[in-house]
Scaffold this active site. Structure first.
Site, PDB file in Angstrom:
ATOM      1  N   ASN A  10       0.843  -1.187   0.000  1.00  0.00           N
ATOM      2  CA  ASN A  10       0.000   0.000   0.000  1.00  0.00           C
ATOM      3  C   ASN A  10       0.884   1.246   0.000  1.00  0.00           C
ATOM      4  O   ASN A  10       1.494   1.583   1.008  1.00  0.00           O
ATOM      5  CB  ASN A  10      -0.897  -0.022   1.250  1.00  0.00           C
ATOM      6  CG  ASN A  10      -1.764   1.222   1.374  1.00  0.00           C
ATOM      7  OD1 ASN A  10      -1.863   2.020   0.443  1.00  0.00           O
ATOM      8  ND2 ASN A  10      -2.400   1.384   2.518  1.00  0.00           N
ATOM      9  N   LYS A  12      -0.026   4.227  -0.213  1.00  0.00           N
ATOM     10  CA  LYS A  12      -0.716   5.354   0.433  1.00  0.00           C
ATOM     11  C   LYS A  12      -0.628   6.603  -0.458  1.00  0.00           C
ATOM     12  O   LYS A  12      -0.614   6.492  -1.668  1.00  0.00           O
ATOM     13  CB  LYS A  12      -0.183   5.582   1.847  1.00  0.00           C
ATOM     14  CG  LYS A  12      -0.263   4.291   2.677  1.00  0.00           C
ATOM     15  CD  LYS A  12      -0.004   4.493   4.134  1.00  0.00           C
ATOM     16  CE  LYS A  12      -0.135   3.163   4.867  1.00  0.00           C
ATOM     17  NZ  LYS A  12       0.042   3.315   6.319  1.00  0.00           N
ATOM     18  N   HIS A  96      -9.509   0.800   5.122  1.00  0.00           N
ATOM     19  CA  HIS A  96      -8.217   1.025   5.765  1.00  0.00           C
ATOM     20  C   HIS A  96      -8.407   1.935   6.980  1.00  0.00           C
ATOM     21  O   HIS A  96      -9.225   2.850   6.952  1.00  0.00           O
ATOM     22  CB  HIS A  96      -7.218   1.660   4.789  1.00  0.00           C
ATOM     23  CG  HIS A  96      -5.821   1.636   5.301  1.00  0.00           C
ATOM     24  ND1 HIS A  96      -5.355   2.576   6.204  1.00  0.00           N
ATOM     25  CD2 HIS A  96      -4.793   0.777   5.089  1.00  0.00           C
ATOM     26  CE1 HIS A  96      -4.092   2.288   6.502  1.00  0.00           C
ATOM     27  NE2 HIS A  96      -3.727   1.206   5.842  1.00  0.00           N
ATOM     28  N   GLU A  98      -6.832   4.333   8.150  1.00  0.00           N
ATOM     29  CA  GLU A  98      -6.667   5.767   7.922  1.00  0.00           C
ATOM     30  C   GLU A  98      -7.965   6.376   7.414  1.00  0.00           C
ATOM     31  O   GLU A  98      -8.294   7.520   7.746  1.00  0.00           O
ATOM     32  CB  GLU A  98      -5.510   6.007   6.940  1.00  0.00           C
ATOM     33  CG  GLU A  98      -4.155   5.802   7.618  1.00  0.00           C
ATOM     34  CD  GLU A  98      -3.029   5.386   6.694  1.00  0.00           C
ATOM     35  OE1 GLU A  98      -1.970   5.031   7.216  1.00  0.00           O
ATOM     36  OE2 GLU A  98      -3.215   5.399   5.461  1.00  0.00           O
ATOM     37  N   GLU A 166      -4.874  -5.054  10.701  1.00  0.00           N
ATOM     38  CA  GLU A 166      -3.880  -3.998  10.898  1.00  0.00           C
ATOM     39  C   GLU A 166      -4.140  -3.295  12.222  1.00  0.00           C
ATOM     40  O   GLU A 166      -5.001  -2.420  12.306  1.00  0.00           O
ATOM     41  CB  GLU A 166      -3.953  -2.973   9.764  1.00  0.00           C
ATOM     42  CG  GLU A 166      -3.614  -3.539   8.406  1.00  0.00           C
ATOM     43  CD  GLU A 166      -3.232  -2.434   7.428  1.00  0.00           C
ATOM     44  OE1 GLU A 166      -2.084  -2.437   6.984  1.00  0.00           O
ATOM     45  OE2 GLU A 166      -4.064  -1.571   7.129  1.00  0.00           O
ATOM     46  N   GLY A 172       2.840   2.459  10.799  1.00  0.00           N
ATOM     47  CA  GLY A 172       3.736   3.589  10.617  1.00  0.00           C
ATOM     48  C   GLY A 172       4.391   4.090  11.894  1.00  0.00           C
ATOM     49  O   GLY A 172       5.029   5.135  11.897  1.00  0.00           O
ATOM     50  N   SER A 212       3.758  -1.939  10.271  1.00  0.00           N
ATOM     51  CA  SER A 212       5.224  -1.856  10.403  1.00  0.00           C
ATOM     52  C   SER A 212       5.933  -3.165  10.053  1.00  0.00           C
ATOM     53  O   SER A 212       6.886  -3.572  10.720  1.00  0.00           O
ATOM     54  CB  SER A 212       5.611  -1.377  11.809  1.00  0.00           C
ATOM     55  OG  SER A 212       5.089  -0.082  12.048  1.00  0.00           O
TER      56      SER A 212
END
Length: 253
Positions: A10, A12, A96, A98, A166, A172, A212
């Site tokens: 991904n 992003k 996702h 985010e 996730e 991240g 990560s």
């Protein structure tokens, strides 16, 4: 069992035309296991999808990072599932964290998106995962079960769904769920699917880990029995993504 290892990258909201050319070159030149061992899907931003798709080695597929919840029309700024199909983009990432947190996409909205994308012939990487405070309060399984339930209530066929676990606190941040923590949630999700959908779906659906993942930790994570691959963020923009793809051999060894 026979669940084929799956590695998604991904990208992003990253990339320039020059950077994209460099990443594609790394991917095209990398030595990776054959397609009967690992399925690889990379997900650049919308604007780079056609160029990546045209330049990428044929055994690697592309995914969009999102799509609209229904047919296109008067929805400025959105991209429909039909458009992705028209471009020959086979996969889409939905739900996702985010988007769930920054754009407040609810479990139900994500479930509707997954159902619509599948109905149009797309394959879906459906993301679930808990926040740090949810992990600390011991409600991880409740959270991911509710997210999965919203999808399960809206779809019948899981053939074209990959579930990506996730943990939001690991995305991240450099913090990684330990292999044992990842395995625990993956096994819990599989058990939930067995109880609430079917044992067949539980056994055949790939549950991949994201948060990560690096070239350094991928082999240990890949060795867990219920970890069927990865959804890689930052590292998918670097040469180590090839190392992560190669961790698939841990499963086939």
């Amino acid at each position: 069992m026979g669940r084929k290892f799956f590695v998604g990258g991904n990208w992003k909201c990253n990339g320039t035309t020059d950077q994209v050319d460099k990443i594609v070159k790394i991917l095209n030149e990398g030595q990776v296991p054959s397609t009967d061992v690992v399925e690889v899907v990379v997900s650049p931003p919308y604007v780079f999808l056609p160029v990546v798709k045209s330049q990428l080695r044929p055994e690697f597929q592309v995914a969009a990072q999102n799509c609209w919840v229904k047919k296109g029309g008067a929805f400025t700024g959105e991209v429909s599932a039909e458009m992705l199909v028209n471009l020959g983009v086979p996969w889409v990432i939905l739900g996702h964290s985010e988007r769930r947190s920054l754009l407040e996409e609810s479990n139900e909205f994500v479930g509707d998106k997954v159902a619509y994308a599948l109905s149009q012939g797309l394959k879906v990487i459906a993301c679930v995962g808990e926040m740090l405070e949810q992990r600390e309060s011991g409600s991880t399984m409740d959270v991911v079960a509710a997210q999965t339930k919203a999808i399960a209530e809206r779809i019948k066929d899981w053939t074209n769904v990959v579930v990506a676990y996730e943990p939001v606190w690991a995305i991240g941040t450099g913090k990684v769920a330990t292999p044992a923590q990842a395995q625990e949630v993956h096994a819990g999700l599989r058990k939930w699917l067995a109880t609430n959908v079917s044992t067949e779906v539980a056994e055949s659906t790939r549950i991949i880990y994201g948060g990560s993942v690096t070239g350094g930790n991928c082999k240990e994570l890949a060795a867990q029995p219920d970890v069927d691959g990865f959804l890689v963020g930052g590292a998918s923009l670097k040469p180590e993504f090839i190392d992560i793809i190669c961790s698939a051999t841990v499963k086939s060894a």
